[in-house]
Design a protein around this motif. Structure first.
Motif, PDB file in Angstrom:
ATOM      1  N   VAL A  64      21.263  47.180  31.366  1.00  0.00           N
ATOM      2  CA  VAL A  64      20.818  48.597  31.090  1.00  0.00           C
ATOM      3  C   VAL A  64      21.940  49.474  31.462  1.00  0.00           C
ATOM      4  O   VAL A  64      23.027  49.162  31.953  1.00  0.00           O
ATOM      5  N   THR A  65      21.905  50.515  30.745  1.00  0.00           N
ATOM      6  CA  THR A  65      23.098  51.467  30.803  1.00  0.00           C
ATOM      7  C   THR A  65      22.778  52.942  31.415  1.00  0.00           C
ATOM      8  O   THR A  65      21.885  53.435  31.165  1.00  0.00           O
ATOM      9  N   LEU A  66      23.797  53.223  32.148  1.00  0.00           N
ATOM     10  CA  LEU A  66      23.406  54.491  32.721  1.00  0.00           C
ATOM     11  C   LEU A  66      24.507  55.594  32.362  1.00  0.00           C
ATOM     12  O   LEU A  66      25.803  55.412  32.383  1.00  0.00           O
ATOM     13  N   GLN A  67      24.010  56.665  31.911  1.00  0.00           N
ATOM     14  CA  GLN A  67      24.786  57.819  31.335  1.00  0.00           C
ATOM     15  C   GLN A  67      24.593  58.936  32.297  1.00  0.00           C
ATOM     16  O   GLN A  67      23.641  59.223  32.832  1.00  0.00           O
ATOM     17  N   VAL A  68      25.979  59.631  32.827  1.00  0.00           N
ATOM     18  CA  VAL A  68      25.885  60.865  33.609  1.00  0.00           C
ATOM     19  C   VAL A  68      26.233  61.958  33.034  1.00  0.00           C
ATOM     20  O   VAL A  68      27.523  61.922  32.098  1.00  0.00           O
ATOM     21  N   LYS A  69      25.571  62.862  33.105  1.00  0.00           N
ATOM     22  CA  LYS A  69      26.007  64.493  32.626  1.00  0.00           C
ATOM     23  C   LYS A  69      25.798  65.519  33.840  1.00  0.00           C
ATOM     24  O   LYS A  69      25.018  65.383  34.577  1.00  0.00           O
ATOM     25  N   ALA A  70      26.926  66.186  33.557  1.00  0.00           N
ATOM     26  CA  ALA A  70      26.901  67.546  34.437  1.00  0.00           C
ATOM     27  C   ALA A  70      26.984  68.583  33.360  1.00  0.00           C
ATOM     28  O   ALA A  70      28.061  68.887  32.873  1.00  0.00           O
ATOM     29  N   SER A  71      25.807  69.236  33.651  1.00  0.00           N
ATOM     30  CA  SER A  71      25.575  70.698  32.633  1.00  0.00           C
ATOM     31  C   SER A  71      26.872  71.970  33.302  1.00  0.00           C
ATOM     32  O   SER A  71      27.061  71.840  34.362  1.00  0.00           O
ATOM     33  N   TYR A  72      27.385  72.458  32.355  1.00  0.00           N
ATOM     34  CA  TYR A  72      28.355  73.520  32.545  1.00  0.00           C
ATOM     35  C   TYR A  72      27.310  74.770  32.852  1.00  0.00           C
ATOM     36  O   TYR A  72      27.202  75.958  32.085  1.00  0.00           O
TER      37      TYR A  72
END
Length: 206
Positions: free
Chosen positions: A113-121
């Motif tokens: 499984v793949t985990l993507q992480v995002k941090a919104s501006y």
């Protein structure tokens, strides 16, 4: 594509040896989590009969290069034939591919499984100052997030100086600076965004 074919062939051989008695599946292959949030990734398994929970529990292990104190295997879900990895306070370094490997007696199976992480501006900080010794005003927009965002200014033709650096947490710190003549009477704004559907605007007035 070559690697994918090798993996598929290997899985087929493993399933063939077991006669389909022990299999691991995943309800979803991709998880997207916000920076600082919690996420639970799931693997399901089928033993083809009764499952010895104690045999599974004694071999539970998390192998990670990162901070394992934030990672927990939810043992209470094993009786439901679910292997759940819970990560709290998700960090940028947690992004990547996870190998869900289950060993049960003389059988084994795995999935990725793949985990993507995002941090919104989410927050755009602005500053307007008069440049000493000149007739110019300096407009600055600054924001932190992930992945690297594109910064554009609306209602201008002048060149803009945009730089970025990495914070210790792995976020991008973006600073964009625009200079205009002091007697320029117009509204300008900077946009900081991941893509065109997630734009943030901050207006600056001159």
């Amino acid at each position: 594509q070559y690697i994918q074919e090798i993996m598929q062939k290997e899985e087929l051989q493993i399933h063939g040896m077991r006669g389909g008695l022990f299999t691991v599946t995943v309800p979803k292959e991709l998880y997207i989590a916000d920076y600082g949030s919690n996420v639970t990734m799931e693997c399901n398994f089928d033993t083809g009969g009764q499952v010895d929970i104690d045999a599974l529990r004694k071999d539970l292990e998390i192998q990670s290069e990162h901070n394992e104190r934030r990672m927990t295997l939810l043992e209470d879900q094993l009786s439901l034939r679910k292997a759940l990895l819970h990560i709290r306070d998700v960090q940028i370094m947690d992004a990547g591919q996870y190998h869900c490997l289950l060993l049960y007696r003389d059988a084994a199976d795995y999935k990725y499984v793949t985990l993507q992480v995002k941090a919104s501006y989410k927050t755009i900080n602005t500053q307007v100052i008069r440049v000493p010794g000149s007739n110019e005003m300096e407009f600055t927009c600054q924001s932190k997030g992930y992945p690297l965002a594109v910064v554009s200014w609306l209602n201008i033709n002048e060149s803009v100086n945009t730089t970025h650096s990495k914070t210790p947490e792995g976020l991008y710190n973006i600073i964009s600076v625009l200079r205009l003549k002091e007697n320029t009477h117009r509204n300008v704004s900077c946009d900081s965004f991941h893509n065109t559907s997630q734009a943030l605007k901050k207006g600056l007035h001159n």
